[in-house]
Motif scaffolding. Structure first.
Motif, PDB file in Angstrom:
ATOM      1  N   GLY A 181       0.820  -1.209   0.000  1.00 29.86           N
ATOM      2  CA  GLY A 181       0.000   0.000   0.000  1.00 29.86           C
ATOM      3  C   GLY A 181       0.854   1.259   0.000  1.00 29.86           C
ATOM      4  N   ALA A 182       1.963   1.226   0.739  1.00 31.06           N
ATOM      5  CA  ALA A 182       2.877   2.375   0.753  1.00 31.06           C
ATOM      6  C   ALA A 182       3.529   2.559  -0.610  1.00 31.06           C
ATOM      7  N   ALA A 183       3.867   1.434  -1.252  1.00 25.97           N
ATOM      8  CA  ALA A 183       4.463   1.517  -2.588  1.00 25.97           C
ATOM      9  C   ALA A 183       3.464   2.092  -3.587  1.00 25.97           C
ATOM     10  N   VAL A 184       2.198   1.757  -3.436  1.00 21.27           N
ATOM     11  CA  VAL A 184       1.156   2.313  -4.303  1.00 21.27           C
ATOM     12  C   VAL A 184       1.069   3.827  -4.115  1.00 21.27           C
TER      13      VAL A 184
ATOM     14  N   ALA B 115       4.018   5.474  -5.817  1.00 23.50           N
ATOM     15  CA  ALA B 115       3.952   5.436  -7.279  1.00 23.50           C
ATOM     16  C   ALA B 115       2.836   6.304  -7.846  1.00 23.50           C
ATOM     17  N   THR B 116       1.742   6.420  -7.120  1.00 20.13           N
ATOM     18  CA  THR B 116       0.577   7.123  -7.683  1.00 20.13           C
ATOM     19  C   THR B 116       0.325   8.496  -7.075  1.00 20.13           C
ATOM     20  N   LYS B 117       0.773   8.689  -5.839  1.00 20.72           N
ATOM     21  CA  LYS B 117       0.494   9.948  -5.162  1.00 20.72           C
ATOM     22  C   LYS B 117       1.770  10.711  -4.810  1.00 20.72           C
ATOM     23  N   HIS B 118       2.895  10.159  -5.244  1.00 20.22           N
ATOM     24  CA  HIS B 118       4.199  10.766  -4.958  1.00 20.22           C
ATOM     25  C   HIS B 118       4.420  10.988  -3.465  1.00 20.22           C
ATOM     26  N   ALA B 119       3.933  10.024  -2.692  1.00 18.66           N
ATOM     27  CA  ALA B 119       4.142  10.097  -1.244  1.00 18.66           C
ATOM     28  C   ALA B 119       5.637   9.983  -0.950  1.00 18.66           C
ATOM     29  N   GLU B 120       6.064  10.656   0.097  1.00 18.64           N
ATOM     30  CA  GLU B 120       7.484  10.642   0.462  1.00 18.64           C
ATOM     31  C   GLU B 120       7.684   9.818   1.734  1.00 18.64           C
TER      32      GLU B 120
END
Length: 277
Positions: A189-192, A195-200
């Motif tokens: 979920g963190a990887a998603v 990849a999709t929300k540019h979470a840091e």
């Protein structure tokens, strides 16, 4: 086998109470005791006479032949004799038991612990997530010494993890490798999100999800309704595929039919493992 009591009684006509006592059936009858619990002199003399008769009878009786030892029971095949398909069947059967609520939660005996101290022969390698709800020994109804488990969040495999896998296959003889993911995996979920929300993510957390991002991007191409779930399944399939060519030892055993590598996903809600093979 004829009872020793019957044989001696027939030979010498020895009193039954004395023979019963000699056979361990219990103490002498209470009638031989005084109120204070002491034997009377006449009772002691009578018992001594019975004992002498018994000793004489024993001296004349030839030792009886021992009963033949029962034929050893057929033992299940030792772990090193288990084929890849048999090992996979064992895991599937174990998970069926677990998911129906019939898992065997008995702890190993101290004798089993001591036996395992001499060596191990696991029948499968399980690469799983570190999630506390996904212990392979439990969901596959296994015990100590049966599974060689490597766990890290996201079920990814580092270089060190690969070395552990090769060791289990080459030196311990494990014929099966299962890459096990699970639903609602937080690492995927963190990887998603990355990849999709540019979470840091900072430091080691970022490094943890990096190997999973390619699976997220692959899954995204299919426009799934649940990207996280699709990425979870894509991730374990990709890892299983890479393992088949990651090391010469694994590739050789695969070619010889002595090893199988499969992926699977554990459902947190139902307890069921869905295998891709």
């Amino acid at each position: 086998m004829v009872s020793r009591r019957i044989l001696l009684g027939a030979l010498m006509g020895v009193a039954a109470p004395a023979l019963a006592f000699a056979e361990g059936d219990g103490p002498a009858k209470p009638s031989l005791l005084t109120r204070k619990g002491r034997r009377t002199s006449s009772a002691l003399k009578h018992q001594a006479g019975d004992k002498a008769a018994l000793d004489q009878a024993m001296a004349k009786v030839k030792p009886m032949e021992a009963e033949p030892a029962p034929a050893p029971e057929a033992h299940a095949a030792s772990p090193q004799e288990v084929t890849p398909d048999e090992a996979l069947g064992r895991l599937k059967q174990g998970n069926t038991i677990f998911s129906r609520g019939g898992a065997n939660l008995m702890l190993p005996t101290l004798a089993r612990v001591a036996e395992l101290s001499k060596g191990q022969k696991p029948f499968a390698v399980v690469i799983g997530c570190a999630d506390s709800r996904t212990a392979p020994e439990l969901i596959f109804d296994c015990n100590l010494g049966e599974l060689f488990v490597i766990r890290v969040a996201g079920s990814t495999v580092s270089r060190e993890g690969l070395g552990s896998i090769v060791y289990a296959v080459e030196h311990l003889g494990a014929p099966l490798i299962v890459v096990l993911g699970h639903t609602k995996c937080g690492a995927v979920g963190a990887a998603v999100d990355v990849a999709t929300k540019h979470a840091e993510l900072h430091g080691a957390l970022h490094e943890m999800v990096l190997p999973i991002i390619p699976a997220v991007l692959e899954a995204q191409e299919g426009h799934p309704a649940d990207l996280q779930d699709a990425a979870i399944r894509r991730n374990v399939r990709d890892i299983a595929g890479r393992l088949k060519v990651a090391d010469g030892v694994l590739a050789e055993k695969l070619e010889e039919g002595r090893l199988k590598i499969v992926s699977a996903t554990y459902d947190l809600t139902t307890g069921v493992v869905g295998f891709d093979a």
